[in-house]
Design a protein around this motif. Structure first.
Motif: not given
Length: 121
Positions: A14-15, A88, A119
């Motif tokens: 994530p990110s 995300t 993810v």
């Protein structure tokens, strides 16, 4: 016979930025009037169009993903690349590259086999 093949990591945190490449054989990505697209299918959902890069090099993105999407190409390698930033878990999907024929109402005539991207931390 045109063939498309997706490649890239199957797991992204994530990110981070998701990056996938589509390698095309049997035809040039600069040939009029083809549009080289990225499409995804989240688990249990329908197909979602992400965007395309045209034979001319121009790009167009889904409004819902535009702020996070970039599609580029390397004509020397006959490849085009998707970058999706700030991912995300909702970006988990099977990602496909495909060719649309502008002379036939942008009908998709060739697809890659798809690649699963998850993810997760």
């Amino acid at each position: 016979q045109v063939q498309l093949q997706e490649s890239g990591p199957g797991l992204v945190k994530p990110s981070q930025t998701l990056s996938l490449t589509c390698t095309v054989s049997g035809g040039s990505i600069t040939t009029n009037y083809y549009y080289w697209s990225w499409i995804r299918q989240p688990p249990g959902k329908g197909l979602e169009w992400i965007g395309y890069i045209a034979y001319s090099g121009s790009t167009y993105y889904s409004p819902s993903l535009k702020s996070r999407t970039s599609i580029s190409r390397d004509t020397s390698k006959n490849q085009f690349t998707l970058q999706l930033s700030s991912v995300t878990p909702e970006d988990t999907a099977v990602y496909y590259c495909a060719r649309a024929d502008g002379r036939r109402g942008n009908e998709y005539d060739y697809w890659g086999q798809g690649t699963q991207v998850t993810v997760s931390s």
